[in-house]
Write an enzyme that holds these catalytic residues in place. Structure first.
Site, PDB file in Angstrom:
ATOM      1  N   PHE A 167       0.887  -1.309   0.203  1.00 31.78           N
ATOM      2  CA  PHE A 167       0.139  -0.167   0.040  1.00 31.78           C
ATOM      3  C   PHE A 167       0.858   1.361  -0.293  1.00 31.78           C
ATOM      4  O   PHE A 167       0.390   2.330  -0.284  1.00 31.78           O
ATOM      5  CB  PHE A 167      -0.924  -0.080   1.174  1.00 31.78           C
ATOM      6  CG  PHE A 167      -0.308   0.406   2.664  1.00 31.78           C
ATOM      7  CD1 PHE A 167      -0.428   1.650   2.902  1.00 31.78           C
ATOM      8  CD2 PHE A 167       0.370  -0.467   3.246  1.00 31.78           C
ATOM      9  CE1 PHE A 167       0.306   2.078   4.185  1.00 31.78           C
ATOM     10  CE2 PHE A 167       1.082  -0.053   4.535  1.00 31.78           C
ATOM     11  CZ  PHE A 167       0.702   1.346   4.908  1.00 31.78           C
ATOM     12  N   LYS A 168       2.195   1.269   0.499  1.00 36.13           N
ATOM     13  CA  LYS A 168       3.086   2.427   0.528  1.00 36.13           C
ATOM     14  C   LYS A 168       3.449   3.057  -0.781  1.00 36.13           C
ATOM     15  O   LYS A 168       3.937   3.929  -0.932  1.00 36.13           O
ATOM     16  CB  LYS A 168       4.022   2.054   1.499  1.00 36.13           C
ATOM     17  CG  LYS A 168       3.704   1.774   2.855  1.00 36.13           C
ATOM     18  CD  LYS A 168       4.677   1.404   3.788  1.00 36.13           C
ATOM     19  CE  LYS A 168       4.477   0.952   5.142  1.00 36.13           C
ATOM     20  NZ  LYS A 168       5.389   0.520   6.140  1.00 36.13           N
ATOM     21  N   ASP A 169       3.214   2.105  -1.676  1.00 34.52           N
ATOM     22  CA  ASP A 169       3.650   2.677  -3.217  1.00 34.52           C
ATOM     23  C   ASP A 169       3.042   3.938  -3.508  1.00 34.52           C
ATOM     24  O   ASP A 169       3.583   4.892  -4.044  1.00 34.52           O
ATOM     25  CB  ASP A 169       3.226   1.520  -4.237  1.00 34.52           C
ATOM     26  CG  ASP A 169       4.032   0.538  -4.153  1.00 34.52           C
ATOM     27  OD1 ASP A 169       5.368   0.555  -4.211  1.00 34.52           O
ATOM     28  OD2 ASP A 169       3.596  -0.734  -4.574  1.00 34.52           O
TER      29      ASP A 169
ATOM     30  N   ALA B  82       4.668   6.795  -1.720  1.00 38.69           N
ATOM     31  CA  ALA B  82       6.150   7.012  -2.089  1.00 38.69           C
ATOM     32  C   ALA B  82       6.064   7.568  -3.497  1.00 38.69           C
ATOM     33  O   ALA B  82       6.789   8.660  -3.573  1.00 38.69           O
ATOM     34  CB  ALA B  82       6.549   5.507  -1.972  1.00 38.69           C
TER      35      ALA B  82
ATOM     36  N   THR C 130       8.448   0.014   3.344  1.00 36.28           N
ATOM     37  CA  THR C 130       8.580   1.422   3.013  1.00 36.28           C
ATOM     38  C   THR C 130       9.608   1.454   2.056  1.00 36.28           C
ATOM     39  O   THR C 130       9.857   1.870   1.174  1.00 36.28           O
ATOM     40  CB  THR C 130       8.998   2.170   4.138  1.00 36.28           C
ATOM     41  OG1 THR C 130       7.615   2.197   5.018  1.00 36.28           O
ATOM     42  CG2 THR C 130       9.338   3.625   3.918  1.00 36.28           C
TER      43      THR C 130
END
Length: 425
Positions: free
Chosen positions: A106-108, A111, A138
């Protein structure tokens, strides 16, 4: 929209400045001066809106000094993977799959959004060095999101032996402007080194520094969009029940983003902070006392955080009112064995494979959910990234091919001197 430093409230900066700096004076996190309210019609009509329309309306108030609406739309269309489908698992629960980005986490989104921001804000003649600590996902997302972004160098710290081979491959295989460094310590040690660098005045005279953890406003704010997308999909499934969202929680950036969405008007009645053995926040809710402690290694490694940075943002959101926090957030602590049992149960009964973090979230939701509630768990990463764990209970689960022999990383002790030397190269 301006942002102020939680630790030094007279320090007020723009979105651009908050993004470029990451941290303020006295290692303070930046937060918006106010939280904009969305009209009730936004939520009443949300099922008729496209996801890009939802995203622009929700995020634009936070970035008005840096983006026109047209620029924001173009950026979101470049970085957001909008097919985040809700799948009903049980009669009163669903899972929202957030692992649609290139590194399957989900951090894509956060970022990649931040990479575009820093690419836009940075002085190409004086590159920005992005420092980031990771307990797993991350680092992968930041490496991919910032890869070959002009004017930006990225140095990623990760704890030695505490990330999966697939995660390590994602961080160490790119090269170019991405540098991965393993630290002989824990994620908390890595995070402490990053914060020390961001507060080092002598270093900042030599390098332009920024952060890419959820301590940076450009990283965590875009993540609130998931909650609006989720509500769009479950709105017609609620049938009068209160909506509860369970969030696998490590550094608490994703949960904080959800709380911002709630403060903007999102009709969620409760959040469940799903924790593994790193239960600092759960103990805080129980006792009212916050005591950071060393992180411990678990099967859900991206959540192995003993001193979550975003705790102070949660306190600030609720005016340091413990009872208000307890009213909106509950917590459940899930053991490694429970995590494996939940993966097994969901796979065998529903033919769905949860990664370890999502399994923690789903079981925490089941332990917390009342009959008058409908629950959604945020599924934060693909099980493919954690095949060694999955294969303990599902032996037939396919193993992704990972070859670390051609990858490059540096190794250092838990030493700020050694870390600073790398940053000064």
């Amino acid at each position: 929209m301006n942002y102020y430093n939680i630790n030094y409230k007279d320090e007020i900066v723009s979105f651009k400045e908050a993004t470029l700096r990451g941290l303020g004076k006295e290692k303070g996190l930046f937060v918006p001066e106010y939280i904009p309210s969305l009209p009730s019609s936004f939520f009443e009509e949300i099922t008729q809106k496209s996801n890009i329309e939802i995203a622009i309306e929700a995020l634009y108030p936070y970035v008005t000094d840096s983006f026109t609406r047209e620029e924001l739309q173009k950026t979101l269309e470049e970085v957001f993977v909008f097919d985040t489908p809700v799948r009903e698992l049980l009669s009163n629960t669903s899972v929202l799959e957030l692992f649609r980005g290139p590194t399957m986490a989900f951090k894509d989104v956060g970022a990649r959004f931040m990479a575009r921001c820093l690419g836009k804000f940075s002085d190409k003649n004086n590159p920005t060095t992005v420092v980031v600590a990771t307990s797993g996902d991350t680092g992968s997302a930041v490496a991919n999101g910032f890869y070959k972004v002009e004017g930006v160098r990225v140095v990623i710290l990760f704890p030695k032996g505490k990330v999966s081979p697939f995660q390590e491959y994602q961080m160490t295989s790119l090269g170019a402007n991405i540098q991965a460094v393993e630290v002989d310590g824990t994620f908390d040690d890595c995070q402490a080194l990053v914060k020390q660098a961001l507060a080092d005045t002598s270093l900042k005279k030599e390098r332009v520094l920024s952060s890419a953890n959820s301590i940076n406003v450009a990283r965590f704010l875009p993540q609130m969009l998931y909650y609006f997308f989720a509500y769009k999909q479950v709105k017609n499934l609620l049938e009068g029940k209160d909506w509860v969202v369970a969030v696998p929680s490590g550094n608490f950036g994703n949960l904080t983003a959800g709380l911002y969405a709630y403060k903007m008007g999102l009709p969620v009645s409760k959040f469940v902070a799903a924790n593994n053995a790193n239960d600092t926040f759960a103990i805080y809710l129980q006792t009212g006392n916050y005591h950071a402690k060393p992180s411990v290694a678990t099967l859900s490694n991206a959540m192995d955080v003993g001193d979550p940075s975003n705790f102070v943002r949660i306190q600030e959101l609720f005016g340091h009112n413990l009872e208000a926090i307890r009213k909106m957030i509950s917590s459940a602590v899930i053991s490694d064995q429970e995590t494996l049992d939940e993966i097994t149960y969901i796979h065998n009964t529903l033919d769905y494979t949860l990664d370890p973090h999502s399994a923690v979230g789903h079981l925490a939701l089941q332990k917390s959910l009342l009959p008058i509630q409908y629950g959604t768990v945020l599924s934060t990463a693909s099980p493919k990234k954690f095949d060694e764990v999955i294969r303990r209970v599902i032996p037939s689960f396919p193993i992704p091919k990972v070859d670390l022999s051609a990858c490059h990383k540096e190794s250092i002790e838990n030493s700020y001197t050694a870390y600073k030397e790398i940053l000064l190269r």
